[in-house]
Design a protein around this motif. Structure first.
Motif, PDB file in Angstrom:
ATOM      1  N   ASN A   1     -17.947 -46.107 -23.059  1.00 17.93           N
ATOM      2  CA  ASN A   1     -17.515 -46.472 -24.410  1.00 17.93           C
ATOM      3  C   ASN A   1     -17.709 -45.299 -25.375  1.00 17.93           C
ATOM      4  OD1 ASN A   1     -16.757 -49.080 -23.719  1.00 17.93           O
ATOM      5  ND2 ASN A   1     -18.778 -49.945 -24.182  1.00 17.93           N
ATOM      6  N   GLU A   2     -18.834 -44.608 -25.189  1.00 21.63           N
ATOM      7  CA  GLU A   2     -19.118 -43.462 -26.053  1.00 21.63           C
ATOM      8  C   GLU A   2     -18.107 -42.344 -25.830  1.00 21.63           C
ATOM      9  OE1 GLU A   2     -22.848 -40.543 -27.329  1.00 21.63           O
ATOM     10  OE2 GLU A   2     -23.087 -41.968 -25.672  1.00 21.63           O
ATOM     11  N   LEU A   3     -17.670 -42.165 -24.582  1.00 20.17           N
ATOM     12  CA  LEU A   3     -16.691 -41.122 -24.284  1.00 20.17           C
ATOM     13  C   LEU A   3     -15.379 -41.363 -25.023  1.00 20.17           C
ATOM     14  CD1 LEU A   3     -17.202 -40.604 -20.420  1.00 20.17           C
ATOM     15  CD2 LEU A   3     -18.112 -39.235 -22.302  1.00 20.17           C
ATOM     16  N   GLU A   4     -14.987 -42.629 -25.132  1.00 23.48           N
ATOM     17  CA  GLU A   4     -13.765 -42.962 -25.873  1.00 23.48           C
ATOM     18  C   GLU A   4     -13.897 -42.572 -27.346  1.00 23.48           C
ATOM     19  OE1 GLU A   4     -10.955 -44.014 -24.669  1.00 23.48           O
ATOM     20  OE2 GLU A   4     -11.658 -44.197 -22.607  1.00 23.48           O
TER      21      GLU A   4
ATOM     22  N   ARG B   1     -13.728 -38.763 -27.743  1.00 25.61           N
ATOM     23  CA  ARG B   1     -12.360 -38.264 -27.600  1.00 25.61           C
ATOM     24  C   ARG B   1     -11.547 -38.521 -28.874  1.00 25.61           C
ATOM     25  NH1 ARG B   1      -9.243 -36.453 -23.112  1.00 25.61           N
ATOM     26  NH2 ARG B   1      -7.391 -35.581 -24.094  1.00 25.61           N
ATOM     27  N   SER B   2     -11.802 -39.659 -29.517  1.00 21.56           N
ATOM     28  CA  SER B   2     -11.029 -40.001 -30.714  1.00 21.56           C
ATOM     29  C   SER B   2     -11.505 -39.244 -31.953  1.00 21.56           C
ATOM     30  CB  SER B   2     -11.093 -41.515 -30.972  1.00 21.56           C
ATOM     31  OG  SER B   2     -12.419 -41.920 -31.251  1.00 21.56           O
ATOM     32  N   THR B   3     -12.813 -38.960 -32.026  1.00 18.36           N
ATOM     33  CA  THR B   3     -13.339 -38.254 -33.207  1.00 18.36           C
ATOM     34  C   THR B   3     -13.352 -36.741 -33.032  1.00 18.36           C
ATOM     35  OG1 THR B   3     -15.640 -38.372 -32.421  1.00 18.36           O
ATOM     36  CG2 THR B   3     -14.823 -40.217 -33.752  1.00 18.36           C
TER      37      THR B   3
ATOM     38  N   SER C   1     -15.720 -36.146 -21.783  1.00 21.27           N
ATOM     39  CA  SER C   1     -14.738 -36.992 -22.466  1.00 21.27           C
ATOM     40  C   SER C   1     -13.334 -36.404 -22.438  1.00 21.27           C
ATOM     41  CB  SER C   1     -15.174 -37.238 -23.913  1.00 21.27           C
ATOM     42  OG  SER C   1     -15.043 -36.071 -24.693  1.00 21.27           O
ATOM     43  N   TYR C   2     -13.227 -35.080 -22.299  1.00 20.68           N
ATOM     44  CA  TYR C   2     -11.922 -34.424 -22.310  1.00 20.68           C
ATOM     45  C   TYR C   2     -11.361 -34.171 -20.908  1.00 20.68           C
ATOM     46  CZ  TYR C   2     -11.678 -33.788 -27.335  1.00 20.68           C
ATOM     47  OH  TYR C   2     -11.573 -34.014 -28.686  1.00 20.68           O
TER      48      TYR C   2
END
Length: 261
Positions: free
Chosen positions: A184-187, A190-192, A148-149
């Motif tokens: 979708n999970e990666l987004e 990244r946000s949490t 995700s990063y």
């Protein structure tokens, strides 16, 4: 030692290097090297000259002796730095030892696997069995966290290589094989700042992970908490996340201070 897949010239080169690293043979003639290592003189000469041309061995024209070259100074310093780096992160992990949780730190390899570089076992006699020292991005909490990063183009490249007939491999009955769902999970990760996995990669382990970032906000390591699934109901995951975040920040500061990525 099984030698079937070994390259003789490479074995010879390392034997010579190890020989010259011994204090009593740190400066040796070609004859001494070939006789002590039972090498053909012609082969020994060619390997020595190759190592010399690369800077790993130096030749003294006056004494006609070989010794280790300048490149090993660089390698030695790097090895010293890596040992310091591993020691630093291991010391930090020791401070968060938990009765039921195994804490691990992983680093990305050149072939897009994650390799374990440090581990803190639970204080209770609980030991998790890992399937090797590495695992592929993007599986488990650590794999998803790391992915995700990464820049979008790297994400796409890694996921394309992982797909089989348009779907991701299935490791357990809980593995998410949908590319769209994973993206979708990666987004969300990244946000949490956290990734979670409930028996998605290993069917007896749940995990939580967060990134260890450099001063530019880029991921350099991953910090994970592994929990045997039957212990998970007893664990306060919010507390674990807070602990991971504060520990990741401490490790980040330590690594930036050492200037080792």
């Amino acid at each position: 030692m099984h030698m079937a897949n070994h390259v003789p010239a490479v074995v010879t080169a390392f034997n010579i290097v190890e020989f010259l690293s011994k204090s009593e043979w740190k400066s040796s003639s070609m004859t001494q090297i070939s006789e002590m290592l039972n090498l053909n003189k012609s082969t020994c000469f060619r390997v020595l000259k190759t190592l010399e041309s690369l800077g790993y061995i130096k030749f003294d024209d006056l004494t006609k002796q070989y010794s280790l070259g300048y490149r090993f100074v660089v390698i030695g310093e790097r090895a010293k730095q890596m040992n310091t780096y591993i020691s630093a992160v291991s010391t930090i992990l020791e401070k968060i030892a938990h009765p039921e949780i195994t804490f691990v730190i992983v680093k990305r390899t050149s072939d897009n696997f994650l390799a374990y570089v440090a581990k803190q076992e639970p204080t209770l006699p609980i030991r998790l069995q890992f399937s090797g020292d590495m695992f592929p991005i993007p599986y488990g909490a650590l794999g998803k966290c790391f992915l995700s990063y990464l820049p979008k183009d790297e994400q796409v490249s890694i996921l394309e290589k992982q797909q089989i007939n348009g779907v991701l491999p299935q490791y357990t009955t809980r593995t998410n094989t949908s590319l769209a769902q994973l993206q979708n999970e990666l987004e969300t990760i990244r946000s949490t700042g956290f990734a979670e996995s409930d028996m998605e990669y290993i069917d007896t382990i749940s995990s939580i992970a967060c990134p260890i970032l450099d001063e530019n906000g880029e991921i350099i390591l991953g910090l994970g908490a592994y929990i045997l699934s039957h212990y998970k109901p007893l664990i306060d995951t919010d507390s674990v996340k807070k602990l991971l975040k504060s520990t990741a920040e401490e490790i980040s500061e330590a690594i930036i201070g050492l200037e080792i990525y």
